[in-house]
Design a protein around this motif. Structure first.
Motif, PDB file in Angstrom:
ATOM      1  N   ALA A 197       0.836  -1.206   0.000  1.00  0.00           N
ATOM      2  CA  ALA A 197       0.000   0.000   0.000  1.00  0.00           C
ATOM      3  C   ALA A 197       0.869   1.254   0.000  1.00  0.00           C
ATOM      4  N   ILE A 198       1.936   1.232   0.777  1.00  0.00           N
ATOM      5  CA  ILE A 198       2.844   2.381   0.845  1.00  0.00           C
ATOM      6  C   ILE A 198       3.543   2.584  -0.501  1.00  0.00           C
ATOM      7  N   ALA A 199       3.965   1.486  -1.127  1.00  0.00           N
ATOM      8  CA  ALA A 199       4.612   1.570  -2.442  1.00  0.00           C
ATOM      9  C   ALA A 199       3.624   2.063  -3.496  1.00  0.00           C
ATOM     10  N   ASP A 200       2.381   1.596  -3.413  1.00  0.00           N
ATOM     11  CA  ASP A 200       1.351   2.047  -4.359  1.00  0.00           C
ATOM     12  C   ASP A 200       1.111   3.546  -4.225  1.00  0.00           C
ATOM     13  N   ALA A 201       1.093   4.030  -2.988  1.00  0.00           N
ATOM     14  CA  ALA A 201       0.874   5.459  -2.752  1.00  0.00           C
ATOM     15  C   ALA A 201       1.988   6.286  -3.392  1.00  0.00           C
ATOM     16  N   ARG A 202       3.198   5.814  -3.282  1.00  0.00           N
ATOM     17  CA  ARG A 202       4.348   6.521  -3.878  1.00  0.00           C
ATOM     18  C   ARG A 202       4.220   6.572  -5.398  1.00  0.00           C
ATOM     19  N   MET A 203       3.880   5.430  -6.003  1.00  0.00           N
ATOM     20  CA  MET A 203       3.756   5.382  -7.456  1.00  0.00           C
ATOM     21  C   MET A 203       2.591   6.235  -7.948  1.00  0.00           C
ATOM     22  N   LEU A 204       1.512   6.285  -7.191  1.00  0.00           N
ATOM     23  CA  LEU A 204       0.371   7.118  -7.577  1.00  0.00           C
ATOM     24  C   LEU A 204       0.761   8.593  -7.609  1.00  0.00           C
ATOM     25  N   LEU A 205       1.523   9.020  -6.616  1.00  0.00           N
ATOM     26  CA  LEU A 205       1.978  10.410  -6.580  1.00  0.00           C
ATOM     27  C   LEU A 205       2.892  10.717  -7.768  1.00  0.00           C
ATOM     28  N   VAL A 224      11.000   8.147 -11.837  1.00  0.00           N
ATOM     29  CA  VAL A 224      11.283   7.526 -10.538  1.00  0.00           C
ATOM     30  C   VAL A 224      12.555   8.070  -9.887  1.00  0.00           C
ATOM     31  N   ASP A 225      13.323   8.847 -10.637  1.00  0.00           N
ATOM     32  CA  ASP A 225      14.541   9.433 -10.070  1.00  0.00           C
ATOM     33  C   ASP A 225      14.436  10.957  -9.941  1.00  0.00           C
ATOM     34  N   HIS A 226      13.198  11.442  -9.902  1.00  0.00           N
ATOM     35  CA  HIS A 226      12.987  12.890  -9.777  1.00  0.00           C
ATOM     36  C   HIS A 226      13.592  13.383  -8.456  1.00  0.00           C
ATOM     37  N   PRO A 227      14.311  14.499  -8.486  1.00  0.00           N
ATOM     38  CA  PRO A 227      14.988  14.985  -7.267  1.00  0.00           C
ATOM     39  C   PRO A 227      14.042  15.328  -6.117  1.00  0.00           C
ATOM     40  N   ASP A 228      12.816  15.733  -6.424  1.00  0.00           N
ATOM     41  CA  ASP A 228      11.879  16.115  -5.361  1.00  0.00           C
ATOM     42  C   ASP A 228      11.373  14.921  -4.556  1.00  0.00           C
ATOM     43  N   LEU A 229      11.660  13.716  -5.022  1.00  0.00           N
ATOM     44  CA  LEU A 229      11.234  12.528  -4.279  1.00  0.00           C
ATOM     45  C   LEU A 229      11.933  12.419  -2.923  1.00  0.00           C
ATOM     46  N   ALA A 283       7.757  13.604   1.252  1.00  0.00           N
ATOM     47  CA  ALA A 283       7.559  12.602   2.306  1.00  0.00           C
ATOM     48  C   ALA A 283       6.221  12.829   3.010  1.00  0.00           C
ATOM     49  N   LYS A 284       5.894  14.095   3.231  1.00  0.00           N
ATOM     50  CA  LYS A 284       4.616  14.427   3.869  1.00  0.00           C
ATOM     51  C   LYS A 284       3.441  14.059   2.965  1.00  0.00           C
ATOM     52  N   ASP A 285       3.561  14.407   1.685  1.00  0.00           N
ATOM     53  CA  ASP A 285       2.498  14.076   0.728  1.00  0.00           C
ATOM     54  C   ASP A 285       2.355  12.561   0.577  1.00  0.00           C
ATOM     55  N   TRP A 286       3.478  11.892   0.613  1.00  0.00           N
ATOM     56  CA  TRP A 286       3.476  10.425   0.502  1.00  0.00           C
ATOM     57  C   TRP A 286       2.715   9.798   1.663  1.00  0.00           C
ATOM     58  N   ARG A 287       2.948  10.330   2.854  1.00  0.00           N
ATOM     59  CA  ARG A 287       2.254   9.821   4.041  1.00  0.00           C
ATOM     60  C   ARG A 287       0.745  10.031   3.917  1.00  0.00           C
ATOM     61  N   GLU A 288       0.347  11.194   3.412  1.00  0.00           N
ATOM     62  CA  GLU A 288      -1.077  11.482   3.240  1.00  0.00           C
ATOM     63  C   GLU A 288      -1.693  10.582   2.167  1.00  0.00           C
ATOM     64  N   LYS A 289      -0.949  10.360   1.095  1.00  0.00           N
ATOM     65  CA  LYS A 289      -1.443   9.489   0.025  1.00  0.00           C
ATOM     66  C   LYS A 289      -1.568   8.058   0.522  1.00  0.00           C
TER      67      LYS A 289
END
Length: 211
Positions: free
Chosen positions: A101-109, A117-122, A128-134
């Protein structure tokens, strides 16, 4: 002078106790206000940590907020939530579902923002905050789907059970009818014989001539 030193020590001890209670209260509040479907967040751990870290963190947190260690009335609820989080992360299948679920949230964002997948803003705190919310959204969706499936399963099991009960009741009625029919067999035979005898007597009766 000695009296002043004693007072200072007592004051420091009181402050230490207050600080300790404040720390416990703060941790209890943090646990109870953390999204309860995210066991990593409840234990204040990063996803993917080794099992040994989970055990160490649980012991550390449990010693801090255990109901026997604090007078906070919310400690039992917080400790119970902490135990459940630790149990989930120690369960291989449950932890795997959470990690997915956590990995899915990251990919959705990443897809929503059309990043690579290598974007610097990751690596930023904002992501990280947006990832937690997603992750919360994904976990809620998964939980709702699980409950819906469970409800459908229980409904189907209920239908099957009712069908089986009706069939069993029908077989029971059939057996009871067969037994009742067999128990009245002699009565039916005797009744038929009596009827036959009565008919024969009527046939043998002579007709009286008229006039």
């Amino acid at each position: 002078m000695a009296a002043d030193e004693k007072d200072d020590k007592e004051t420091l001890a009181d402050l230490d106790r207050e600080a300790s209670e404040y720390t416990k209260d703060a941790e209890i509040s943090r646990i109870l206000n953390t999204f309860k479907l995210d066991s990593y967040a409840i234990l204040d751990l990063q996803p993917g940590v080794p099992e040994s870290d989970i055990k160490i963190q649980f012991r550390k947190k449990s010693l801090l907020i255990h109901p026997d260690k604090t007078k906070n009335p919310l400690a039992p609820d917080a400790f119970d939530r902490l135990k459940k989080a630790q149990a989930e992360l120690m369960d291989e299948k449950k932890r795997e579902r959470l990690d997915e679920a956590i990995a899915d949230a990251r990919m959705l964002l990443i897809r929503e923002r059309k990043w690579t997948v290598d974007h610097p803003d990751l690596k930023t705190a904002e992501f990280a905050k947006d990832w937690r919310e997603k992750t919360k959204t994904v976990l809620i969706d998964n939980e709702l789907r699980r409950r819906k499936q469970l409800k459908a399963q229980l409904a189907e099991e209920g239908r099957e059970q009712r069908k089986a009960e009706m069939e069993a009741e029908e077989r029971k009625r059939k057996r009871e009818n067969e037994v009742a029919w067999e128990n009245t067999r002699d009565d039916r035979i005797n009744s038929w014989r009596d009827f036959q005898k009565g008919g024969q007597k009527k046939k043998k009766k002579k007709m009286q001539p008229l006039g």
